[in-house]
Design a protein around this motif. Structure first.
Motif, mmCIF file in Angstrom:
data_model
loop_
_atom_site.group_PDB
_atom_site.id
_atom_site.type_symbol
_atom_site.label_atom_id
_atom_site.label_comp_id
_atom_site.label_asym_id
_atom_site.label_seq_id
_atom_site.Cartn_x
_atom_site.Cartn_y
_atom_site.Cartn_z
ATOM 1 N N UNK A 74 -1.157 7.973 -9.806
ATOM 2 C CA UNK A 74 -1.653 7.805 -8.456
ATOM 3 C C UNK A 74 -1.576 6.306 -8.166
ATOM 4 N N UNK A 75 -0.477 5.869 -7.555
ATOM 5 C CA UNK A 75 -0.226 4.438 -7.371
ATOM 6 C C UNK A 75 -1.273 3.786 -6.476
ATOM 7 N N UNK A 76 -1.736 4.489 -5.457
ATOM 8 C CA UNK A 76 -2.726 3.926 -4.548
ATOM 9 C C UNK A 76 -4.023 3.639 -5.300
ATOM 10 N N UNK A 88 -7.046 -8.741 0.215
ATOM 11 C CA UNK A 88 -6.313 -8.506 1.459
ATOM 12 C C UNK A 88 -5.367 -7.320 1.331
ATOM 13 N N UNK A 89 -4.626 -7.261 0.211
ATOM 14 C CA UNK A 89 -3.702 -6.137 0.002
ATOM 15 C C UNK A 89 -4.487 -4.833 -0.088
ATOM 16 N N UNK A 90 -5.580 -4.848 -0.807
ATOM 17 C CA UNK A 90 -6.382 -3.634 -0.933
ATOM 18 C C UNK A 90 -6.935 -3.193 0.420
ATOM 19 N N UNK A 91 -7.386 -4.164 1.192
ATOM 20 C CA UNK A 91 -7.972 -3.834 2.498
ATOM 21 C C UNK A 91 -6.934 -3.227 3.436
ATOM 22 N N UNK A 92 -5.707 -3.731 3.371
ATOM 23 C CA UNK A 92 -4.666 -3.263 4.292
ATOM 24 C C UNK A 92 -3.932 -2.021 3.787
ATOM 25 N N UNK A 93 -4.220 -1.601 2.569
ATOM 26 C CA UNK A 93 -3.545 -0.419 2.024
ATOM 27 C C UNK A 93 -4.234 0.840 2.549
ATOM 28 N N UNK A 114 6.698 1.951 -25.676
ATOM 29 C CA UNK A 114 7.011 3.343 -25.993
ATOM 30 C C UNK A 114 7.005 4.214 -24.745
ATOM 31 N N UNK A 115 6.309 3.759 -23.701
ATOM 32 C CA UNK A 115 6.223 4.490 -22.447
ATOM 33 C C UNK A 115 6.802 3.616 -21.337
ATOM 34 N N UNK A 116 7.537 4.219 -20.425
ATOM 35 C CA UNK A 116 8.106 3.460 -19.315
ATOM 36 C C UNK A 116 7.021 2.736 -18.519
ATOM 37 N N UNK A 117 7.385 1.565 -18.004
ATOM 38 C CA UNK A 117 6.484 0.796 -17.161
ATOM 39 C C UNK A 117 6.519 1.331 -15.727
ATOM 40 N N UNK A 118 5.520 0.931 -14.933
ATOM 41 C CA UNK A 118 5.398 1.394 -13.555
ATOM 42 C C UNK A 118 5.493 0.181 -12.632
ATOM 43 N N UNK A 119 6.432 0.213 -11.699
ATOM 44 C CA UNK A 119 6.580 -0.833 -10.696
ATOM 45 C C UNK A 119 6.092 -0.275 -9.367
ATOM 46 N N UNK A 120 5.149 -0.983 -8.739
ATOM 47 C CA UNK A 120 4.568 -0.539 -7.474
ATOM 48 C C UNK A 120 4.812 -1.601 -6.415
ATOM 49 N N UNK A 121 5.383 -1.188 -5.290
ATOM 50 C CA UNK A 121 5.554 -2.049 -4.131
ATOM 51 C C UNK A 121 4.675 -1.527 -3.001
ATOM 52 N N UNK A 122 3.840 -2.410 -2.451
ATOM 53 C CA UNK A 122 2.997 -2.062 -1.319
ATOM 54 C C UNK A 122 3.649 -2.625 -0.062
ATOM 55 N N UNK A 123 3.844 -1.772 0.950
ATOM 56 C CA UNK A 123 4.547 -2.145 2.170
ATOM 57 C C UNK A 123 3.628 -2.033 3.381
ATOM 58 N N UNK A 124 4.095 -2.578 4.509
ATOM 59 C CA UNK A 124 3.389 -2.350 5.767
ATOM 60 C C UNK A 124 3.885 -1.046 6.377
#
Length: 218
Positions: A74-76, A88-93, A114-124
């Motif tokens: 759950x990326x959010x 600020x990012x949290x507030x605008x998400x 051993x486990x793949x990494x997670x890349x998260x991009x937050x957009x407008x």
């Protein structure tokens, strides 16, 4: 826009000043999503091709090392629970439509774990401008933030085992939809953190950008 994911366990989408390499460890909830939709990986869709997109042989060999793709997160919730993410990012998400959030998520082997990494991009919501890019590494059943970039417009992606972060550049008078160029920075893991390896600047509308150059010493 690039991507929207639904909140909660029912919907999870698979998908800049490089502020700091955050090492804050926190317990993030990993949700098991049954029947989740996979509508893209968050690849950038604007600007010229990068001259540094061909990774070196050592990086390619390392990225071939087997790793397990984690259960969809759950990326959010992950971003909102992360103390390394700015207020600020949290507030605008917030949801753009119904319960769909402007978040792109990618999985890949960046840190040789051993486990793949997670890349998260937050957009407008309106124009899909990247306001924050983060990399999470699995450690002991929790996710650790090992990279943050929060100087918009910013977007991070996985390229053959390397982390490639793009910062779009605006000149005075440029509309949001038409930046003048971009800075593309390639990071590689080790030991224990991401270090800059290459930096390229591309001017949009010109025949070619500059060749990638090694990161400055120190």
């Amino acid at each position: 826009m690039r991507g929207l994911i639904g909140a909660g366990p029912s919907w999870v989408r698979s998908t800049a000043r490089a502020a700091s390499t955050a090492t804050a460890v926190f317990a993030a909830v990993v949700l098991f999503a049954a029947g989740c939709g996979t509508g893209g990986t968050g690849a950038r869709d604007e600007g010229p091709a990068h001259a540094d997109s061909v990774a070196s042989a050592p990086a390619a060999a390392a990225s071939a090392r087997p790793s397990r793709t984690p259960d969809r997160v759950d990326a959010v919730r992950l971003v909102k629970a992360d103390p390394a993410v700015s207020a600020e990012v949290k507030r605008d998400l917030k949801p753009c439509v119904a319960d769909e959030y402007p978040v792109d998520v990618s999985y890949g082997n960046l840190t040789r774990g051993a486990v793949d990494d997670v890349v998260v991009n937050v957009l407008t919501c309106g124009d899909a401008v990247g306001v924050g890019s983060y990399v999470y590494r699995e450690q002991g059943g929790s996710y650790v933030n090992v990279f943050s970039a929060e100087e918009p417009p910013v977007y991070a992606e996985i390229d053959r085992g390397d982390l490639v972060v793009t910062h779009q550049v605006y000149e005075r008078g440029d509309p949001v939809s038409s930046p003048s160029g971009e800075n593309v920075i390639t990071y590689r893991w080790g030991p224990g953190r991401f270090t800059e390896k290459y930096r390229t600047h591309n001017d949009y509308g010109q025949v070619a950008g500059t060749e990638p150059s090694p990161a400055p010493a120190g």
